[in-house]
Design a protein around this motif. Structure first.
Motif, PDB file in Angstrom:
ATOM      1  N   LEU A   1       0.843  -1.190   0.000  1.00  7.29           N
ATOM      2  CA  LEU A   1       0.000   0.000   0.000  1.00  7.29           C
ATOM      3  C   LEU A   1       0.880   1.242   0.000  1.00  7.29           C
ATOM      4  O   LEU A   1       1.805   1.356   0.819  1.00  7.29           O
ATOM      5  CB  LEU A   1      -0.905  -0.005   1.232  1.00  7.29           C
ATOM      6  N   VAL A   2       0.615   2.171  -0.904  1.00  7.63           N
ATOM      7  CA  VAL A   2       1.423   3.383  -1.029  1.00  7.63           C
ATOM      8  C   VAL A   2       0.597   4.571  -0.548  1.00  7.63           C
ATOM      9  O   VAL A   2      -0.431   4.902  -1.148  1.00  7.63           O
ATOM     10  CB  VAL A   2       1.863   3.626  -2.484  1.00  7.63           C
ATOM     11  N   THR A   3       1.027   5.204   0.525  1.00  5.53           N
ATOM     12  CA  THR A   3       0.258   6.313   1.093  1.00  5.53           C
ATOM     13  C   THR A   3       1.029   7.626   1.122  1.00  5.53           C
ATOM     14  O   THR A   3       0.425   8.689   1.200  1.00  5.53           O
ATOM     15  CB  THR A   3      -0.174   5.976   2.538  1.00  5.53           C
ATOM     16  N   GLU A   4       2.360   7.554   1.059  1.00 10.20           N
ATOM     17  CA  GLU A   4       3.159   8.778   1.149  1.00 10.20           C
ATOM     18  C   GLU A   4       3.639   9.198  -0.234  1.00 10.20           C
ATOM     19  O   GLU A   4       4.100   8.370  -1.021  1.00 10.20           O
ATOM     20  CB  GLU A   4       4.363   8.551   2.070  1.00 10.20           C
ATOM     21  N   THR A   5       3.540  10.499  -0.510  1.00 14.39           N
ATOM     22  CA  THR A   5       3.842  11.006  -1.845  1.00 14.39           C
ATOM     23  C   THR A   5       5.264  10.703  -2.276  1.00 14.39           C
ATOM     24  O   THR A   5       5.505  10.262  -3.400  1.00 14.39           O
ATOM     25  CB  THR A   5       3.601  12.527  -1.893  1.00 14.39           C
TER      26      THR A   5
ATOM     27  N   ILE B   1      -3.245   1.445 -21.995  1.00 16.75           N
ATOM     28  CA  ILE B   1      -3.680   0.808 -20.757  1.00 16.75           C
ATOM     29  C   ILE B   1      -3.431   1.668 -19.525  1.00 16.75           C
ATOM     30  O   ILE B   1      -4.045   1.478 -18.492  1.00 16.75           O
ATOM     31  CB  ILE B   1      -2.973  -0.559 -20.621  1.00 16.75           C
ATOM     32  N   ILE B   2      -2.558   2.651 -19.629  1.00 18.35           N
ATOM     33  CA  ILE B   2      -2.218   3.526 -18.498  1.00 18.35           C
ATOM     34  C   ILE B   2      -3.288   4.606 -18.306  1.00 18.35           C
ATOM     35  O   ILE B   2      -3.743   5.214 -19.274  1.00 18.35           O
ATOM     36  CB  ILE B   2      -0.851   4.195 -18.725  1.00 18.35           C
ATOM     37  N   ALA B   3      -3.665   4.856 -17.047  1.00 19.04           N
ATOM     38  CA  ALA B   3      -4.558   5.967 -16.706  1.00 19.04           C
ATOM     39  C   ALA B   3      -3.696   7.226 -16.596  1.00 19.04           C
ATOM     40  O   ALA B   3      -3.359   7.692 -15.503  1.00 19.04           O
ATOM     41  CB  ALA B   3      -5.292   5.681 -15.414  1.00 19.04           C
ATOM     42  N   ARG B   4      -3.356   7.769 -17.741  1.00 19.87           N
ATOM     43  CA  ARG B   4      -2.342   8.823 -17.813  1.00 19.87           C
ATOM     44  C   ARG B   4      -2.743  10.079 -17.048  1.00 19.87           C
ATOM     45  O   ARG B   4      -1.936  10.671 -16.321  1.00 19.87           O
ATOM     46  CB  ARG B   4      -2.076   9.162 -19.279  1.00 19.87           C
ATOM     47  N   THR B   5      -3.986  10.511 -17.212  1.00 19.87           N
ATOM     48  CA  THR B   5      -4.433  11.733 -16.540  1.00 19.87           C
ATOM     49  C   THR B   5      -4.354  11.588 -15.028  1.00 19.87           C
ATOM     50  O   THR B   5      -3.900  12.493 -14.321  1.00 19.87           O
ATOM     51  CB  THR B   5      -5.874  12.071 -16.960  1.00 19.87           C
ATOM     52  N   THR B   6      -4.792  10.452 -14.526  1.00 18.33           N
ATOM     53  CA  THR B   6      -4.744  10.205 -13.081  1.00 18.33           C
ATOM     54  C   THR B   6      -3.302  10.170 -12.592  1.00 18.33           C
ATOM     55  O   THR B   6      -2.966  10.734 -11.546  1.00 18.33           O
ATOM     56  CB  THR B   6      -5.446   8.885 -12.736  1.00 18.33           C
ATOM     57  N   LEU B   7      -2.443   9.498 -13.351  1.00 26.07           N
ATOM     58  CA  LEU B   7      -1.028   9.427 -12.964  1.00 26.07           C
ATOM     59  C   LEU B   7      -0.400  10.807 -12.910  1.00 26.07           C
ATOM     60  O   LEU B   7       0.234  11.180 -11.914  1.00 26.07           O
ATOM     61  CB  LEU B   7      -0.266   8.541 -13.947  1.00 26.07           C
ATOM     62  N   LEU B   8      -0.555  11.585 -13.966  1.00 26.57           N
ATOM     63  CA  LEU B   8       0.104  12.895 -14.019  1.00 26.57           C
ATOM     64  C   LEU B   8      -0.457  13.856 -12.978  1.00 26.57           C
ATOM     65  O   LEU B   8       0.271  14.732 -12.496  1.00 26.57           O
ATOM     66  CB  LEU B   8      -0.028  13.483 -15.422  1.00 26.57           C
ATOM     67  N   SER B   9      -1.725  13.696 -12.617  1.00 22.69           N
ATOM     68  CA  SER B   9      -2.301  14.586 -11.604  1.00 22.69           C
ATOM     69  C   SER B   9      -1.619  14.425 -10.252  1.00 22.69           C
ATOM     70  O   SER B   9      -1.718  15.301  -9.391  1.00 22.69           O
ATOM     71  CB  SER B   9      -3.805  14.325 -11.460  1.00 22.69           C
ATOM     72  N   LEU B  10      -0.933  13.313 -10.058  1.00 23.46           N
ATOM     73  CA  LEU B  10      -0.183  13.115  -8.813  1.00 23.46           C
ATOM     74  C   LEU B  10       1.026  14.037  -8.735  1.00 23.46           C
ATOM     75  O   LEU B  10       1.520  14.335  -7.647  1.00 23.46           O
ATOM     76  CB  LEU B  10       0.290  11.661  -8.709  1.00 23.46           C
TER      77      LEU B  10
ATOM     78  N   THR C   1      16.090  12.176  -6.468  1.00 25.22           N
ATOM     79  CA  THR C   1      15.881  11.319  -5.300  1.00 25.22           C
ATOM     80  C   THR C   1      14.668  11.842  -4.553  1.00 25.22           C
ATOM     81  O   THR C   1      14.268  13.002  -4.746  1.00 25.22           O
ATOM     82  CB  THR C   1      17.088  11.342  -4.345  1.00 25.22           C
ATOM     83  N   PRO C   2      14.065  11.032  -3.678  1.00 23.69           N
ATOM     84  CA  PRO C   2      12.932  11.538  -2.896  1.00 23.69           C
ATOM     85  C   PRO C   2      13.296  12.761  -2.058  1.00 23.69           C
ATOM     86  O   PRO C   2      12.466  13.634  -1.824  1.00 23.69           O
ATOM     87  CB  PRO C   2      12.568  10.350  -2.004  1.00 23.69           C
ATOM     88  N   GLN C   3      14.559  12.808  -1.612  1.00 21.71           N
ATOM     89  CA  GLN C   3      14.980  13.935  -0.782  1.00 21.71           C
ATOM     90  C   GLN C   3      15.137  15.214  -1.617  1.00 21.71           C
ATOM     91  O   GLN C   3      14.707  16.291  -1.227  1.00 21.71           O
ATOM     92  CB  GLN C   3      16.311  13.612  -0.075  1.00 21.71           C
ATOM     93  N   VAL C   4      15.738  15.061  -2.788  1.00 12.84           N
ATOM     94  CA  VAL C   4      15.926  16.221  -3.663  1.00 12.84           C
ATOM     95  C   VAL C   4      14.622  16.591  -4.347  1.00 12.84           C
ATOM     96  O   VAL C   4      14.301  17.754  -4.546  1.00 12.84           O
ATOM     97  CB  VAL C   4      17.018  15.917  -4.718  1.00 12.84           C
ATOM     98  N   GLY C   5      13.850  15.567  -4.690  1.00 19.10           N
ATOM     99  CA  GLY C   5      12.585  15.811  -5.381  1.00 19.10           C
ATOM    100  C   GLY C   5      12.805  16.490  -6.706  1.00 19.10           C
ATOM    101  O   GLY C   5      13.647  16.072  -7.492  1.00 19.10           O
ATOM    102  N   PHE C   6      12.073  17.563  -6.949  1.00 19.72           N
ATOM    103  CA  PHE C   6      12.163  18.261  -8.218  1.00 19.72           C
ATOM    104  C   PHE C   6      12.969  19.552  -8.104  1.00 19.72           C
ATOM    105  O   PHE C   6      13.025  20.340  -9.029  1.00 19.72           O
ATOM    106  CB  PHE C   6      10.757  18.570  -8.736  1.00 19.72           C
TER     107      PHE C   6
END
Length: 270
Positions: free
Chosen positions: A106-110, A151-160, A182-187
């Protein structure tokens, strides 16, 4: 030891991994992978689920699934059973082709979600099956990048990644392809601060207008229009933006009004 109960709350996101028995191949060729994706598409459609990312390796698969009203276990049971029937019939064999019960997380953290998306997309590269994520045919990465979805729900994915579609795609590519992400550096190494500020202001304005069901007036508010309603909405937004910690000059630039106008509004009672 009893099996851990899986969390199947509608709307939750799960990383699913299924390996072949004794790590044997579960796909022998292109035809097998095409058949698997066809069955996966049917499983998603009939079980009210969305696929956010996937990678088919030779002896295992990764799926990132957002469940709806149907439990994840039902989706994977249907997929694994129908594909096993196909595989056994095609290769004149019997028995399971999978090594054990599938694993799901289960993935709950961004930050973990972004890391898993990157992990899935990079998996073929790390395994030496492709030089870059885009060069690998059997993942959803190219679908996301090109917009030619199957097959990918692209709009839903990108909205994340962002409510702004172009920025969301930029962030997705940076997350999955940028070597220093990395998760620490992010964007932070890639996204321009000014662009980040405009995105935050844009989201804030959308929320401000949505609370009054006035989304259609967005263009009027950011154009510097001087009608009574646009002034009222602009004043409300300025106070919200100041409370959110934005600099007056950034708010003024976003609204296409003068710095003095924003300063005066910010001094008024909200």
């Amino acid at each position: 030891m009893p099996r851990r109960k899986r969390n199947d709350t509608p709307g939750t996101i799960h990383h699913v991994i299924q390996r072949g028995n004794n790590r044997n191949y579960i796909y022998e060729n292109t035809r097998d992978k095409k058949e698997f994706l066809s069955l996966l598409s049917t499983a998603l459609t009939t079980h009210d689920a969305l696929l956010l990312q996937y990678a088919l390796m030779d002896n295992h698969y990764h799926l990132l699934i957002k469940v709806g009203s149907v439990p994840l276990s039902s989706i994977i049971w249907f997929l694994n059973r129908t594909y096993s029937l196909y595989y056994n019939s095609r290769y004149n064999r019997t028995g399971t082709i999978y090594g054990d019960r599938y694993k799901s997380y289960l993935v709950t953290e961004t930050h973990k979600l972004f890391s898993i998306i990157r992990y899935i997309v990079q998996n073929p590269v790390k395994a030496g099956l492709a030089a870059t994520p885009s060069a690998y045919r059997w993942s959803g990465h190219t679908e996301v990048c090109t917009g030619n979805t199957y097959i990918i729900a692209r709009t839903t994915l990108l909205s994340l990644f962002s409510p702004d579609p172009s920025l969301a795609l930029q962030r997705y590519i940076q997350c999955t392809e940028h070597e220093k992400w990395t998760p620490q550096v992010g964007f932070a190494t890639i996204i321009d601060k000014r662009e980040e500020t405009r995105e935050r202001l844009s989201c804030l304005l959308d929320r401000t207008l949505a609370r009054r069901n006035l989304e259609e007036l967005r263009a009027m508010v950011v154009s510097g229009a001087k009608s009574p309603l646009s002034r009222e909405l602009r004043n409300q937004f300025v106070h919200a933006a100041v409370t959110d910690g934005h600099a007056l000059r950034d708010i003024a630039s976003f609204l296409h009004v003068s710095h003095e106008t924003v300063r005066r509004i910010s001094k008024q009672d909200g």
